[in-house]
Design a protein around this motif. Structure first.
Motif, PDB file in Angstrom:
ATOM      1  N   ASP A 186       0.846  -1.199   0.000  1.00  0.00           N
ATOM      2  CA  ASP A 186       0.000   0.000   0.000  1.00  0.00           C
ATOM      3  C   ASP A 186       0.877   1.244   0.000  1.00  0.00           C
ATOM      4  OD1 ASP A 186       0.916   0.620   2.645  1.00  0.00           O
ATOM      5  OD2 ASP A 186      -0.618  -0.679   3.502  1.00  0.00           O
ATOM      6  N   LYS A 187       0.270   2.395   0.192  1.00  0.00           N
ATOM      7  CA  LYS A 187       1.019   3.640   0.386  1.00  0.00           C
ATOM      8  C   LYS A 187       0.383   4.334   1.578  1.00  0.00           C
ATOM      9  CE  LYS A 187       4.125   6.711  -0.924  1.00  0.00           C
ATOM     10  NZ  LYS A 187       5.596   6.491  -0.999  1.00  0.00           N
ATOM     11  N   ALA A 188       0.372   3.581   2.710  1.00  0.00           N
ATOM     12  CA  ALA A 188      -0.379   4.011   3.890  1.00  0.00           C
ATOM     13  C   ALA A 188       0.203   5.247   4.562  1.00  0.00           C
ATOM     14  CB  ALA A 188      -0.491   2.867   4.895  1.00  0.00           C
ATOM     15  N   VAL A 218       4.456   0.707  -1.538  1.00  0.00           N
ATOM     16  CA  VAL A 218       4.562   0.320  -2.953  1.00  0.00           C
ATOM     17  C   VAL A 218       5.920   0.662  -3.559  1.00  0.00           C
ATOM     18  CG1 VAL A 218       3.415   2.438  -3.754  1.00  0.00           C
ATOM     19  CG2 VAL A 218       3.428   0.407  -5.221  1.00  0.00           C
ATOM     20  N   ASP A 219       6.519   1.793  -3.154  1.00  0.00           N
ATOM     21  CA  ASP A 219       7.827   2.139  -3.736  1.00  0.00           C
ATOM     22  C   ASP A 219       8.909   1.185  -3.235  1.00  0.00           C
ATOM     23  OD1 ASP A 219       7.156   3.474  -1.375  1.00  0.00           O
ATOM     24  OD2 ASP A 219       8.300   5.267  -1.838  1.00  0.00           O
ATOM     25  N   THR A 220       8.789   0.776  -1.971  1.00  0.00           N
ATOM     26  CA  THR A 220       9.724  -0.220  -1.440  1.00  0.00           C
ATOM     27  C   THR A 220       9.533  -1.560  -2.151  1.00  0.00           C
ATOM     28  OG1 THR A 220       9.568   0.871   0.705  1.00  0.00           O
ATOM     29  CG2 THR A 220      10.528  -1.337   0.684  1.00  0.00           C
TER      30      THR A 220
ATOM     31  N   GLY B 242       6.162   8.594 -10.453  1.00  0.00           N
ATOM     32  CA  GLY B 242       7.568   8.952 -10.250  1.00  0.00           C
ATOM     33  C   GLY B 242       8.113   8.397  -8.949  1.00  0.00           C
ATOM     34  N   ASP B 243       7.266   8.355  -7.937  1.00  0.00           N
ATOM     35  CA  ASP B 243       7.671   7.804  -6.651  1.00  0.00           C
ATOM     36  C   ASP B 243       8.057   6.334  -6.830  1.00  0.00           C
ATOM     37  OD1 ASP B 243       8.031   7.324  -3.965  1.00  0.00           O
ATOM     38  OD2 ASP B 243       5.907   7.316  -3.458  1.00  0.00           O
ATOM     39  N   ILE B 244       7.177   5.587  -7.481  1.00  0.00           N
ATOM     40  CA  ILE B 244       7.414   4.146  -7.670  1.00  0.00           C
ATOM     41  C   ILE B 244       8.594   3.900  -8.612  1.00  0.00           C
ATOM     42  CG2 ILE B 244       6.402   1.986  -8.518  1.00  0.00           C
ATOM     43  CD1 ILE B 244       3.624   3.171  -7.733  1.00  0.00           C
ATOM     44  N   SER B 246      11.079   5.901  -9.579  1.00  0.00           N
ATOM     45  CA  SER B 246      12.408   6.376  -9.176  1.00  0.00           C
ATOM     46  C   SER B 246      13.009   5.451  -8.120  1.00  0.00           C
ATOM     47  CB  SER B 246      12.382   7.836  -8.719  1.00  0.00           C
ATOM     48  OG  SER B 246      11.584   7.995  -7.579  1.00  0.00           O
ATOM     49  N   ASP B 247      12.163   4.895  -7.260  1.00  0.00           N
ATOM     50  CA  ASP B 247      12.706   3.934  -6.306  1.00  0.00           C
ATOM     51  C   ASP B 247      13.102   2.633  -7.010  1.00  0.00           C
ATOM     52  OD1 ASP B 247      12.848   5.445  -4.024  1.00  0.00           O
ATOM     53  OD2 ASP B 247      10.801   5.019  -3.408  1.00  0.00           O
ATOM     54  N   GLU B 248      12.281   2.197  -7.941  1.00  0.00           N
ATOM     55  CA  GLU B 248      12.649   1.007  -8.712  1.00  0.00           C
ATOM     56  C   GLU B 248      13.991   1.228  -9.426  1.00  0.00           C
ATOM     57  OE1 GLU B 248       9.754  -0.246 -11.654  1.00  0.00           O
ATOM     58  OE2 GLU B 248      11.175  -1.635 -12.576  1.00  0.00           O
TER      59      GLU B 248
END
Ligand code: MG
Ligand code: MG
Lengths: 353, 353
Positions: A186-188, A218-220, B242-244, B246-248
């Motif tokens: 998620d992006k809690a 989600v980014d992690t 971009g958040d997702i 750029s971390d990827e």
């Protein structure tokens, strides 16, 4: 066990690969004493040609009278100029909606002999074995208001508690048949819908004390799919995050063309189909890779019929044939024995029997 | 050229790595005849300790009187129990908002000697050299309504044409200083905001005929970052995508701890900071890797001051030191010479002079 299966071959290589899968299902029925009844129906470009639309009422009726459906692939240059409501792809979207198939299941499993084709180092990609469970009928792609003016545009991400509960329950139940771990993505830290999502997961997990739960942003998750994909068992997430992550995950093992998928609901009905497309360039040549279709049939055995032993037997048979060095041309390499679509299915059936 | 630079060391290893970057900037000033004036200000946990809040008015005033700011890192276990408006991370979010820093710039460049640490095969990760330009102040993380009840929750994705125009222009201008290619990432087959986004890109691209433009769906981009990361030059996208992405992207070259970033606006002011965190476990030991901070300083030279030659000289100096086998302990490996934070900065300065 008696089961009625709708077969929707679709376009391009769809007919060849579904036929291979049907042959394998017939072999399973013979070996394990089941009766599978197959009824064919049109979808996609095939349906446009026959009925003038991508999802005819006849196909809906056949599906309604069946326990599960196997689908090949839809689309091709022949129908590229159609208006959007008459495109082959529309058939897929409409049938998922018609049957309220809210659970999209995408397994990603490393095939040892294909790790060389993975963009990841072999030691990172080997033994990857995960399932992404994506909510398919709600979220940002469907929420209202959804509108645009020349000056601004808006999309709306809405989830109800009930929508989250049912998909989370599906994930917990799938985890129980596997390694028993659920990663809820998620992006809690930013989104209200994600806070509700996390709340529901925390609540539902008390009903599955045997399942380990982790929450991940989600980014992690987008990073970890690359740096440590083996750490995942079942990932459950909302529609858009699932769209992005399942496509990302599909390329990590180098076997994109061989991945199956399922779209299911709570009562067991589901549509099973390869992740790959209709590959019109090689259609009708008996050289398409039927692995994704055969593995989709295995998913049907597992998720719609609860036939776990049979499903595992099919998966093992496919793995065995690949390890023996047999393959279709798309994954040919040094020391491989390239065979036809039909011959590959025959090898799988021999391995099964 | 006379420039006033705010230095916000922050917490953990922040002070050490920013000091290394400041030393490098001093060397650049000496060699190229500039005058950089440094003023120090508190942010994050450091500011909480001194002023009782993570972004004091004094720091805002110092930034307002400067041309650009260098930031170390914020956060640490000492402040983990603070309420959310008094967390160190709040200082970062607030300062970006206060200064309307709508452009987040994240370069990802392969370092040849570190490809062994990449999860990707070396032949896939080598020569990767991309910049992700992310819209940072609008989109799903900020749109209203944004609310939650026990039964449902909603987040809203809104973009105005003006918000899209300004970020897209930034990306085009950055592409002109690089390989001249922009990949605009959206989900235009489903989202209204993405349709507007694509419309604006199509419109603005006419002002940059020298820049090549491609549109890509976000799920496809998530795959291509892994399968063919070298194909990207500048990626421009909205906040959440971009958040997702750029971390990827940050993990594909194996040099995550060495990546710089910038948050800028149209007039040239920007805040430059490492992507890595404050690493409290190794703080104060003169062993943190200052590469990300030094490369962030190079970004400042380029994006805030337009000093492209100087920026390239710093980047080459860092690459040279790494290729000579010098490194800090975090990336130590066979045949490397492990040196301290300060010694690494000194090597970069020697290479520069
Ligand atoms: Mg997708
Ligand atoms: Mg992030």
């Amino acid at each position: 066990m008696v089961k009625r299966i709708t077969v929707m071959p679709g376009d391009g290589i769809g007919p060849e690969v579904t036929e291979a899968a049907v042959e394998v299902l017939r072999a399973v029925a013979r070996r394990y004493g089941h009766a599978f009844q197959f009824t064919y129906a049109a979808i996609g470009g095939d349906a446009i040609d026959q009925y003038g639309k991508p999802l005819p009422d006849e196909t809906i009726a056949v599906c309604e009278a069946s326990d599960a459906a196997l689908l090949g692939a839809v689309g091709g240059p022949k129908w590229d100029q159609q208006p959007s409501h008459l495109r082959p792809e529309r058939g897929l979207l409409d049938i998922r909606k018609k049957f309220d198939l809210f659970t999209n299941i995408r397994p990603v499993k490393a095939v040892p002999s294909l790790l060389g084709s993975s963009p990841l180092k072999e030691e990172v990609a080997r033994e990857v074995d995960m399932v992404i469970v994506r909510e398919l009928t709600s979220g940002l792609y469907f929420g209202e208001p959804k509108q645009r003016s020349p000056k601004s545009a808006v999309d709306t991400l809405v989830y109800t508690r009930a929508e989250i509960e049912r998909i989370v329950d599906q994930a917990f139940q799938i985890a129980r048949t596997r390694k028993g771990k659920v990663t809820s993505v998620d992006k809690a830290n930013v989104l209200e819908t994600s806070k509700l999502w996390r709340e529901v997961v925390e609540e539902r997990m008390t009903a599955y004390p045997d399942v380990e739960v982790e929450h991940m942003l989600v980014d992690t998750a987008a990073m970890k799919l690359i740096t440590n994909p083996r750490s995942f068992d079942v990932i459950v997430t909302e529609n858009m995050f699932g769209d992005i992550l399942s496509d990302e995950a599909s390329v990590i093992t180098g076997s994109l063309g061989m991945l199956p998928s399922a779209s299911t609901r709570t009562d067991g009905f589901g549509i099973y189909e390869p992740v790959h497309g209709s590959a019109p360039d090689i259609a009708g040549q008996n050289k398409a890779n039927p692995t994704a279709a055969i593995l989709s049939a295995a998913m049907m055995l597992k998720y719609s019929f609860g036939l776990h032993t049979e499903a595992a037997a099919v998966e093992e048979a496919v793995a065995g044939v690949l390890e023996d060095g047999y393959c279709t041309g798309d994954i040919a390499g040094e020391g491989k024995r390239v065979i036809s679509t039909g011959a590959f299915a025959a090898q799988v059936i021999e391995e099964l029997e």
